[in-house]
Design an enzyme around this catalytic site. Structure first.
Site, PDB file in Angstrom:
ATOM      1  N   HIS A  90      21.092  56.066  44.179  1.00 28.96           N
ATOM      2  CA  HIS A  90      21.248  57.503  43.954  1.00 28.96           C
ATOM      3  C   HIS A  90      22.616  57.960  44.455  1.00 28.96           C
ATOM      4  O   HIS A  90      23.119  57.443  45.461  1.00 28.96           O
ATOM      5  CB  HIS A  90      20.124  58.213  44.715  1.00 28.96           C
ATOM      6  CG  HIS A  90      19.878  59.629  44.298  1.00 28.96           C
ATOM      7  ND1 HIS A  90      20.700  60.656  44.673  1.00 28.96           N
ATOM      8  CD2 HIS A  90      18.900  60.183  43.542  1.00 28.96           C
ATOM      9  CE1 HIS A  90      20.238  61.796  44.176  1.00 28.96           C
ATOM     10  NE2 HIS A  90      19.135  61.527  43.471  1.00 28.96           N
TER      11      HIS A  90
ATOM     12  N   ARG B 202      14.823  63.376  50.729  1.00 31.10           N
ATOM     13  CA  ARG B 202      15.529  63.980  51.867  1.00 31.10           C
ATOM     14  C   ARG B 202      14.818  63.723  53.187  1.00 31.10           C
ATOM     15  O   ARG B 202      15.478  63.543  54.213  1.00 31.10           O
ATOM     16  CB  ARG B 202      15.665  65.489  51.661  1.00 31.10           C
ATOM     17  CG  ARG B 202      16.828  65.853  50.766  1.00 31.10           C
ATOM     18  CD  ARG B 202      16.932  67.342  50.516  1.00 31.10           C
ATOM     19  NE  ARG B 202      17.891  67.554  49.435  1.00 31.10           N
ATOM     20  CZ  ARG B 202      19.102  68.091  49.598  1.00 31.10           C
ATOM     21  NH1 ARG B 202      19.486  68.506  50.770  1.00 31.10           N
ATOM     22  NH2 ARG B 202      19.920  68.218  48.562  1.00 31.10           N
TER      23      ARG B 202
ATOM     24  N   HIS C 198      15.421  58.153  47.305  1.00 27.61           N
ATOM     25  CA  HIS C 198      16.342  59.272  47.524  1.00 27.61           C
ATOM     26  C   HIS C 198      15.771  60.425  48.336  1.00 27.61           C
ATOM     27  O   HIS C 198      16.450  61.428  48.548  1.00 27.61           O
ATOM     28  CB  HIS C 198      16.803  59.825  46.168  1.00 27.61           C
ATOM     29  CG  HIS C 198      15.706  60.489  45.400  1.00 27.61           C
ATOM     30  ND1 HIS C 198      15.327  61.792  45.625  1.00 27.61           N
ATOM     31  CD2 HIS C 198      14.872  60.020  44.453  1.00 27.61           C
ATOM     32  CE1 HIS C 198      14.321  62.095  44.831  1.00 27.61           C
ATOM     33  NE2 HIS C 198      14.015  61.040  44.116  1.00 27.61           N
TER      34      HIS C 198
HETATM   35  C1  UD1 Z   1      17.357  66.422  43.909  1.00 24.00           C
HETATM   36  C2  UD1 Z   1      16.093  67.239  44.152  1.00 24.00           C
HETATM   37  C3  UD1 Z   1      14.874  66.344  44.295  1.00 24.00           C
HETATM   38  C4  UD1 Z   1      14.768  65.356  43.152  1.00 24.00           C
HETATM   39  C5  UD1 Z   1      16.079  64.597  43.037  1.00 24.00           C
HETATM   40  C6  UD1 Z   1      16.030  63.688  41.859  1.00 24.00           C
HETATM   41  C7  UD1 Z   1      16.241  69.314  45.410  1.00 24.00           C
HETATM   42  C8  UD1 Z   1      16.308  69.940  46.741  1.00 24.00           C
HETATM   43  N1  UD1 Z   1      16.219  67.979  45.389  1.00 24.00           N
HETATM   44  O1  UD1 Z   1      17.644  65.715  45.111  1.00 24.00           O
HETATM   45  O2  UD1 Z   1      13.699  67.133  44.339  1.00 24.00           O
HETATM   46  O3  UD1 Z   1      13.698  64.471  43.393  1.00 24.00           O
HETATM   47  O4  UD1 Z   1      17.157  65.531  42.841  1.00 24.00           O
HETATM   48  O5  UD1 Z   1      17.082  62.789  41.825  1.00 24.00           O
HETATM   49  O6  UD1 Z   1      16.220  69.997  44.408  1.00 24.00           O
HETATM   50  N2  UD1 Z   1      25.276  63.864  43.406  1.00 24.00           N
HETATM   51  C9  UD1 Z   1      26.357  63.502  42.642  1.00 24.00           C
HETATM   52  N3  UD1 Z   1      26.189  63.384  41.282  1.00 24.00           N
HETATM   53  C10 UD1 Z   1      25.005  63.567  40.677  1.00 24.00           C
HETATM   54  C11 UD1 Z   1      23.899  63.909  41.465  1.00 24.00           C
HETATM   55  C12 UD1 Z   1      24.053  64.070  42.830  1.00 24.00           C
HETATM   56  O7  UD1 Z   1      27.456  63.317  43.153  1.00 24.00           O
HETATM   57  O8  UD1 Z   1      24.934  63.423  39.453  1.00 24.00           O
HETATM   58  C13 UD1 Z   1      25.459  64.022  44.877  1.00 24.00           C
HETATM   59  C14 UD1 Z   1      26.262  65.302  45.234  1.00 24.00           C
HETATM   60  O9  UD1 Z   1      27.044  65.040  46.366  1.00 24.00           O
HETATM   61  C15 UD1 Z   1      25.129  66.279  45.585  1.00 24.00           C
HETATM   62  C16 UD1 Z   1      24.148  65.359  46.278  1.00 24.00           C
HETATM   63  O10 UD1 Z   1      24.189  64.147  45.513  1.00 24.00           O
HETATM   64  O11 UD1 Z   1      25.561  67.348  46.387  1.00 24.00           O
HETATM   65  C17 UD1 Z   1      22.751  65.871  46.420  1.00 24.00           C
HETATM   66  O12 UD1 Z   1      22.217  66.338  45.192  1.00 24.00           O
HETATM   67  P1  UD1 Z   1      20.934  67.335  45.230  1.00 24.00           P
HETATM   68  O13 UD1 Z   1      20.554  67.639  43.837  1.00 24.00           O
HETATM   69  O14 UD1 Z   1      21.202  68.477  46.138  1.00 24.00           O
HETATM   70  O15 UD1 Z   1      19.818  66.503  45.942  1.00 24.00           O
HETATM   71  P2  UD1 Z   1      19.087  65.195  45.492  1.00 24.00           P
HETATM   72  O16 UD1 Z   1      18.884  64.395  46.720  1.00 24.00           O
HETATM   73  O17 UD1 Z   1      19.769  64.592  44.339  1.00 24.00           O
HETATM   74  N1  UDP Z   2      15.684  56.915  36.529  1.00 26.07           N
HETATM   75  C1  UDP Z   2      16.809  56.709  35.724  1.00 26.07           C
HETATM   76  N2  UDP Z   2      17.826  55.936  36.213  1.00 26.07           N
HETATM   77  C2  UDP Z   2      17.790  55.363  37.443  1.00 26.07           C
HETATM   78  C3  UDP Z   2      16.651  55.602  38.262  1.00 26.07           C
HETATM   79  C4  UDP Z   2      15.620  56.389  37.779  1.00 26.07           C
HETATM   80  O1  UDP Z   2      16.878  57.192  34.596  1.00 26.07           O
HETATM   81  O2  UDP Z   2      18.743  54.672  37.816  1.00 26.07           O
HETATM   82  C5  UDP Z   2      14.608  57.780  36.013  1.00 26.07           C
HETATM   83  C6  UDP Z   2      13.175  57.307  36.207  1.00 26.07           C
HETATM   84  O3  UDP Z   2      12.745  56.500  35.135  1.00 26.07           O
HETATM   85  C7  UDP Z   2      12.398  58.616  36.294  1.00 26.07           C
HETATM   86  C8  UDP Z   2      13.402  59.576  36.904  1.00 26.07           C
HETATM   87  O4  UDP Z   2      14.683  58.985  36.755  1.00 26.07           O
HETATM   88  O5  UDP Z   2      12.055  59.122  35.009  1.00 26.07           O
HETATM   89  C9  UDP Z   2      13.090  59.795  38.348  1.00 26.07           C
HETATM   90  O6  UDP Z   2      14.132  60.483  38.967  1.00 26.07           O
HETATM   91  P1  UDP Z   2      14.314  60.560  40.525  1.00 26.07           P
HETATM   92  O7  UDP Z   2      13.685  59.378  41.161  1.00 26.07           O
HETATM   93  O8  UDP Z   2      15.755  60.807  40.763  1.00 26.07           O
HETATM   94  O9  UDP Z   2      13.548  61.903  40.920  1.00 26.07           O
HETATM   95  P2  UDP Z   2      12.013  62.252  41.233  1.00 26.07           P
HETATM   96  O10 UDP Z   2      11.181  61.796  40.091  1.00 26.07           O
HETATM   97  O11 UDP Z   2      11.656  61.606  42.528  1.00 26.07           O
HETATM   98  O12 UDP Z   2      12.045  63.741  41.381  1.00 26.07           O
END
Ligand code: UD1
Ligand code: UDP
Length: 381
Positions: free
Chosen positions: A244, A214, A212
């Site tokens: 994701h 960015r 996931h």
């Molecule tokens: C965020 C964090 C990243 C973390 C990741 C874990 C920032 C900048 N990024 O990235 O550090 O590693 O979470 O997963 O803080 N969305 C949904 N439903 C959800 C979650 C996300 O629809 O439950 C979609 C929405 O369109 C949202 C987009 O994903 O706007 C991006 O979510 P965002 O939290 O901004 O960035 P992540 O890439 O998820």
């Molecule tokens: N994880 C989860 N469901 C999934 C994929 C990951 O619960 O489908 C858990 C994983 O075990 C870990 C956490 O989510 O504890 C990691 O989250 P993510 O990769 O979104 O973020 P990061 O750790 O890179 O910030």
């Protein structure tokens, strides 16, 4: 001591759940919880599993949100909560925009900040982006740094940051130990999980994938998908990929891999289900921070689809390898693990450089003013 725990995404929730629960059990601390709702579905899955009902929910998520809009909504929303709760300390976790914005909101009100998972660094502001900036900003304004490992504590000491530094271990190992223990103890739960994943052919080896970041949007994800498509040409593996919900991830992944018979693209899994799949996996391909920490504890080889990592301990121990996002390298290293038994065995050793399952207790002890003995990985083996 009144403590407000603030978090908003899936990984923060998984890693803060043990802290929220340790604070709630501690009679010397009054705890409250505020979720930002930066993630909605993926956050709520975790709150359900750990039985956490937040006292405040800022509900900030918007589709495909920008970093600036997210930052401003968290600061404004949290400010009103800080005015009402007036905590002695705000606890934030890691490196997300929620954590960075919450720490600024607390700093502007003169409230003490405790940073859980402090001191991680790549020293490259573009990788991971924007997380490397977020975690540094939080360490600048924190007065309690809960560093997971000795090397993260050394980063803070070198930078003269973080105030008081306590080496706690990573709370993800607390969450993992509890969750894996729950699965291990409950035969009927294991049967339910087996049935839920009966679409996975047990005669083939399981490659579990997450991604996931960015900084990989666009070309990086196209490359990762190309590598997975090439691997899927083998008839001895099944690829399971909980995708994701970020549209910049789910769009290209579904477009490029959606039609392949042995690639299962599924919705993000609840943590319990994901832990179960990690225990079943033969190899994990990921760019996730949390998965890099969990998989070595389960003895699962991890190929990290990034060029740098802020989690060097398992790489140094030989349980994790950085493979970048170029298809050739991802395919070659995955096939080596699949085809060379000795190479595989050298990776598949359970090690615990990140924690011993007692990190949340050390954090609660510190907040309550009790003495703490730091995490020592040699004792966790
Ligand atoms: C965020 C964090 C990243 C973390 C990741 C874990 C920032 C900048 N990024 O990235 O550090 O590693 O979470 O997963 O803080 N969305 C949904 N439903 C959800 C979650 C996300 O629809 O439950 C979609 C929405 O369109 C949202 C987009 O994903 O706007 C991006 O979510 P965002 O939290 O901004 O960035 P992540 O890439 O998820
Ligand atoms: N994880 C989860 N469901 C999934 C994929 C990951 O619960 O489908 C858990 C994983 O075990 C870990 C956490 O989510 O504890 C990691 O989250 P993510 O990769 O979104 O973020 P990061 O750790 O890179 O910030």
């Amino acid at each position: 001591m009144k403590v407000l725990c603030v978090f908003g995404t899936r990984p923060e929730a998984i890693k803060m759940a043990p802290v929220v629960n340790a604070v709630a059990r501690d009679s010397a601390i009054t705890g409250a919880t505020c979720v930002t709702g930066q993630h909605r579905a993926m956050l709520d899955q975790v709150l359900d599993l750990f039985d956490i009902t937040p006292d405040y929910d800022l509900a900030v998520m918007a589709p495909n949100q920008t970093l600036n809009s997210l930052t401003s909504r968290v600061i404004t929303g949290l400010d009103a909560v800080l005015e009402e709760v007036r905590p002695d300390c705000v606890l934030v976790h890691g490196d997300t925009t929620s954590a960075m914005a919450a720490s600024l909101a607390a700093f502007h009100r003169g409230i003490k900040i405790g940073h859980v998972e402090a001191g991680l660094r790549t020293y490259d502001l573009s990788r991971p982006w924007p997380e490397e900036m977020n975690r540094r900003v939080i360490d600048v304004v924190s007065s309690l740094a809960f560093a997971p490992t000795a090397s993260s504590a050394e980063n803070l000491e070198r930078e003269h940051l973080g105030g008081r530094i306590i080496v706690t271990g990573n709370t993800v190992i607390d969450a993992l130990t509890e969750t894996a223990g729950r699965i291990g103890k409950d035969a009927s739960l294991r049967k339910t999980l087996e049935e839920r994943f009966s679409f996975i052919n047990p005669a083939r080896r399981l490659v579990l994938v997450t991604g996931h970041r960015r900084e990989s949007f666009g070309g990086g994800f196209v490359n990762i998908c190309k590598a997975l498509a090439r691997l899927s040409e083998r008839d001895d593996i099944e690829i399971v990929y909980p995708v994701h919900l970020n549209p910049n991830v789910s769009g290209p992944v579904h477009e490029l891999l959606g039609a392949l018979e042995n690639v299962h693209l599924i919705d993000p899994l609840a943590y319990l289900d994901f832990v179960y799949l990690m225990t079943r996996a033969d190899i994990i391909l990921t760019d996730s921070g949390g998965v890099q920490e969990e998989a070595p504890s389960l003895g699962k080889p991890v190929l990290v689809m990034r060029d740098v990592t802020e989690r060097p301990e398992a790489v140094a121990a030989g349980a994790v390898m950085l493979v970048g996002t170029e298809p050739e390298r991802i395919v070659t290293e995955t096939e080596r693990l699949l085809d060379e038994a000795t190479h595989y065995q050298s990776f598949a050793r359970a090690i615990n450089p990140y924690g011993d399952g007692k990190a949340a207790g050390r954090i609660a002890d510190t907040l309550a003013g009790r003495p703490v003995s730091p995490f020592d990985p040699r004792a966790a083996r």
